[in-house]
Design a protein around this motif. Sequence first.
Motif, PDB file in Angstrom:
ATOM      1  N   MET A 198       0.839  -1.195   0.000  1.00  0.00           N
ATOM      2  CA  MET A 198       0.000   0.000   0.000  1.00  0.00           C
ATOM      3  C   MET A 198       0.879   1.252   0.000  1.00  0.00           C
ATOM      4  N   THR A 199       0.576   2.173  -0.893  1.00  0.00           N
ATOM      5  CA  THR A 199       1.327   3.432  -0.959  1.00  0.00           C
ATOM      6  C   THR A 199       0.366   4.611  -0.837  1.00  0.00           C
ATOM      7  N   THR A 200       0.933   5.791  -0.554  1.00  0.00           N
ATOM      8  CA  THR A 200       0.151   7.032  -0.532  1.00  0.00           C
ATOM      9  C   THR A 200       0.890   8.082  -1.342  1.00  0.00           C
ATOM     10  N   GLU A 201       0.187   9.123  -1.724  1.00  0.00           N
ATOM     11  CA  GLU A 201       0.788  10.177  -2.536  1.00  0.00           C
ATOM     12  C   GLU A 201       1.869  10.937  -1.775  1.00  0.00           C
ATOM     13  N   GLU A 202       1.850  10.833  -0.444  1.00  0.00           N
ATOM     14  CA  GLU A 202       2.848  11.542   0.355  1.00  0.00           C
ATOM     15  C   GLU A 202       4.182  10.810   0.413  1.00  0.00           C
ATOM     16  N   MET A 203       4.224   9.570  -0.046  1.00  0.00           N
ATOM     17  CA  MET A 203       5.452   8.782   0.040  1.00  0.00           C
ATOM     18  C   MET A 203       6.441   9.181  -1.048  1.00  0.00           C
ATOM     19  N   SER A 204       7.706   9.213  -0.673  1.00  0.00           N
ATOM     20  CA  SER A 204       8.773   9.429  -1.652  1.00  0.00           C
ATOM     21  C   SER A 204       9.111   8.108  -2.328  1.00  0.00           C
ATOM     22  N   ALA A 205       9.917   8.166  -3.382  1.00  0.00           N
ATOM     23  CA  ALA A 205      10.343   6.954  -4.074  1.00  0.00           C
ATOM     24  C   ALA A 205      11.123   6.033  -3.141  1.00  0.00           C
ATOM     25  N   SER A 206      11.988   6.599  -2.322  1.00  0.00           N
ATOM     26  CA  SER A 206      12.789   5.786  -1.398  1.00  0.00           C
ATOM     27  C   SER A 206      11.915   5.099  -0.360  1.00  0.00           C
ATOM     28  N   GLU A 207      10.897   5.803   0.112  1.00  0.00           N
ATOM     29  CA  GLU A 207      10.008   5.207   1.116  1.00  0.00           C
ATOM     30  C   GLU A 207       9.229   4.039   0.516  1.00  0.00           C
ATOM     31  N   ILE A 208       8.778   4.201  -0.723  1.00  0.00           N
ATOM     32  CA  ILE A 208       8.045   3.119  -1.389  1.00  0.00           C
ATOM     33  C   ILE A 208       8.956   1.905  -1.575  1.00  0.00           C
ATOM     34  N   LYS A 209      10.205   2.142  -1.997  1.00  0.00           N
ATOM     35  CA  LYS A 209      11.143   1.031  -2.174  1.00  0.00           C
ATOM     36  C   LYS A 209      11.440   0.354  -0.844  1.00  0.00           C
ATOM     37  N   ASP A 210      11.569   1.133   0.218  1.00  0.00           N
ATOM     38  CA  ASP A 210      11.801   0.539   1.542  1.00  0.00           C
ATOM     39  C   ASP A 210      10.615  -0.315   1.966  1.00  0.00           C
ATOM     40  N   TYR A 259       8.529 -13.112  -6.857  1.00  0.00           N
ATOM     41  CA  TYR A 259       7.494 -12.195  -6.406  1.00  0.00           C
ATOM     42  C   TYR A 259       6.875 -11.386  -7.533  1.00  0.00           C
ATOM     43  N   GLU A 260       5.573 -11.225  -7.426  1.00  0.00           N
ATOM     44  CA  GLU A 260       4.847 -10.253  -8.220  1.00  0.00           C
ATOM     45  C   GLU A 260       4.395  -9.174  -7.239  1.00  0.00           C
ATOM     46  N   VAL A 261       4.936  -7.989  -7.381  1.00  0.00           N
ATOM     47  CA  VAL A 261       4.649  -6.887  -6.454  1.00  0.00           C
ATOM     48  C   VAL A 261       3.525  -6.040  -7.032  1.00  0.00           C
ATOM     49  N   VAL A 262       2.474  -5.849  -6.236  1.00  0.00           N
ATOM     50  CA  VAL A 262       1.330  -5.051  -6.665  1.00  0.00           C
ATOM     51  C   VAL A 262       1.248  -3.819  -5.776  1.00  0.00           C
ATOM     52  N   LEU A 263       1.400  -2.659  -6.386  1.00  0.00           N
ATOM     53  CA  LEU A 263       1.294  -1.394  -5.651  1.00  0.00           C
ATOM     54  C   LEU A 263      -0.153  -0.933  -5.674  1.00  0.00           C
ATOM     55  N   THR A 264      -0.713  -0.710  -4.494  1.00  0.00           N
ATOM     56  CA  THR A 264      -2.098  -0.259  -4.387  1.00  0.00           C
ATOM     57  C   THR A 264      -2.152   1.054  -3.615  1.00  0.00           C
ATOM     58  N   GLY A 265      -3.335   1.622  -3.512  1.00  0.00           N
ATOM     59  CA  GLY A 265      -3.479   2.913  -2.846  1.00  0.00           C
ATOM     60  C   GLY A 265      -3.341   4.024  -3.864  1.00  0.00           C
ATOM     61  N   SER A 266      -2.584   5.037  -3.525  1.00  0.00           N
ATOM     62  CA  SER A 266      -2.345   6.159  -4.439  1.00  0.00           C
ATOM     63  C   SER A 266      -0.858   6.448  -4.493  1.00  0.00           C
ATOM     64  N   ILE A 267      -0.445   7.170  -5.533  1.00  0.00           N
ATOM     65  CA  ILE A 267       0.969   7.471  -5.716  1.00  0.00           C
ATOM     66  C   ILE A 267       1.094   8.797  -6.455  1.00  0.00           C
ATOM     67  N   ASP A 268       2.104   9.561  -6.104  1.00  0.00           N
ATOM     68  CA  ASP A 268       2.365  10.833  -6.773  1.00  0.00           C
ATOM     69  C   ASP A 268       2.703  10.553  -8.233  1.00  0.00           C
ATOM     70  N   PRO A 269       1.949  11.106  -9.182  1.00  0.00           N
ATOM     71  CA  PRO A 269       2.191  10.791 -10.601  1.00  0.00           C
ATOM     72  C   PRO A 269       3.540  11.275 -11.119  1.00  0.00           C
ATOM     73  N   GLU A 270       4.183  12.191 -10.388  1.00  0.00           N
ATOM     74  CA  GLU A 270       5.481  12.704 -10.843  1.00  0.00           C
ATOM     75  C   GLU A 270       6.653  11.842 -10.383  1.00  0.00           C
ATOM     76  N   ILE A 271       6.366  10.862  -9.511  1.00  0.00           N
ATOM     77  CA  ILE A 271       7.432  10.012  -8.984  1.00  0.00           C
ATOM     78  C   ILE A 271       7.916   9.028 -10.049  1.00  0.00           C
ATOM     79  N   GLU A 272       9.221   8.897 -10.169  1.00  0.00           N
ATOM     80  CA  GLU A 272       9.835   7.864 -10.988  1.00  0.00           C
ATOM     81  C   GLU A 272      10.678   6.994 -10.074  1.00  0.00           C
ATOM     82  N   ILE A 273      10.417   5.694 -10.103  1.00  0.00           N
ATOM     83  CA  ILE A 273      11.081   4.777  -9.170  1.00  0.00           C
ATOM     84  C   ILE A 273      11.948   3.794  -9.959  1.00  0.00           C
ATOM     85  N   ASP A 274      13.203   3.690  -9.582  1.00  0.00           N
ATOM     86  CA  ASP A 274      14.139   2.739 -10.183  1.00  0.00           C
ATOM     87  C   ASP A 274      14.206   1.507  -9.274  1.00  0.00           C
ATOM     88  N   PHE A 275      13.710   0.393  -9.759  1.00  0.00           N
ATOM     89  CA  PHE A 275      13.653  -0.822  -8.948  1.00  0.00           C
ATOM     90  C   PHE A 275      14.838  -1.746  -9.179  1.00  0.00           C
TER      91      PHE A 275
END
Length: 344
Positions: free
Chosen positions: A241-253, A268-284
């Motif tokens: 579960m993510t929120t729009e307030e989370m940074s990319a690093s917090e989501i990865k953590d 693993y198949e990782v499914v991100l749910t909730g909401s996310i800042d559309p401007e965030i780019e995450i390098d996995f």
Amino acid sequence: MKFIHIADVHWGAQPEKDRSFGRIRENEIKLTFQKVIDYANKQQTDVLLIAGDFFDQRPTKQELREVDYILSGLQNTKTVMIAGNHDHLSTEEEFVKYHWNSEVYLLDGRERNYVYFEELHTTIYGISYWTNQIMEAVYDDMKPQDFDEFSILLAHGGDESHIPINKDILKWSGFDYIALGHIHKPEIIFEDLMAYSGSLEPLDRTETGSHGFIEGEISEEKQQIEFVPFAKRMYIQVEVMTTEEMSASEIKDRIETELSYRGKDNIYEVVLTGSIDPEIEIDFDDIKEDYLISDIIYETKSRWDYDQLAEENDLMIQKVAEILKEEPQALTFAMEALSYARER
């Protein structure tokens, strides 16, 4: 008489071949089969039953030699197998013509075929595929012969184009055990009587849960089977579960924490749910170096999601949402600007 029932090994398949660990999984299928051989020797198993699709496609002579060599490691175990829809037989193919050095019995008849083991008082029946599709319910009228003390049926199928199977008819057919293949999810259909062993190793992300084989024993005193988890890895879906307030690093953590609970032996198949800042780019990439990840799926929604905005009791919001419903990022910017203007 003690037996191990496997099916759908798909030797030669490369699950996740478009991923960096595709070749790893191809090798792990073979290593797990080798472990089955070692297990059979330890348990002094009498018969190894292979209910079709051992090979992912019709095997080459080299593949047959490789498997033959591994099976020759069985100390006191006979191998009885049928061909399934993936490795179906042909008169011109190596599978039919190959001379096994190990004690392997391929039931290659298009109609009922069997092998009798006098010392085990057991007859094993089966039908191999000679095409990749068989529409007829060929098992419905199969019954053991009168002279059998114990009888086993090897069967491969269970859908409309791969031998439809009426399980209730087979239940009363007279066989002491019915070893099924084709369906990759292991399932005991009737207790101590009929089961799908499932694929030995899971072959794609839909094959979640434990995988392995069926182990059983038939004698005058008892008849029992049980599923033995044996695969090296499982496919597991992990929801984060993510929120729009989370940074990319917090989501990865957050993802890494969830995966660390479950260990590095699974896929693993990782499914991100909730909401996310559309401007965030995450390098996995760094997470994928530490864990086997088949996919990362975004099921997140912006708080400015069109479906929600269309239900708002505000004509301006509805109009903006309708104009920009095909451009979610532009819709987010527009709604942020409108919200900011109203707050001022």
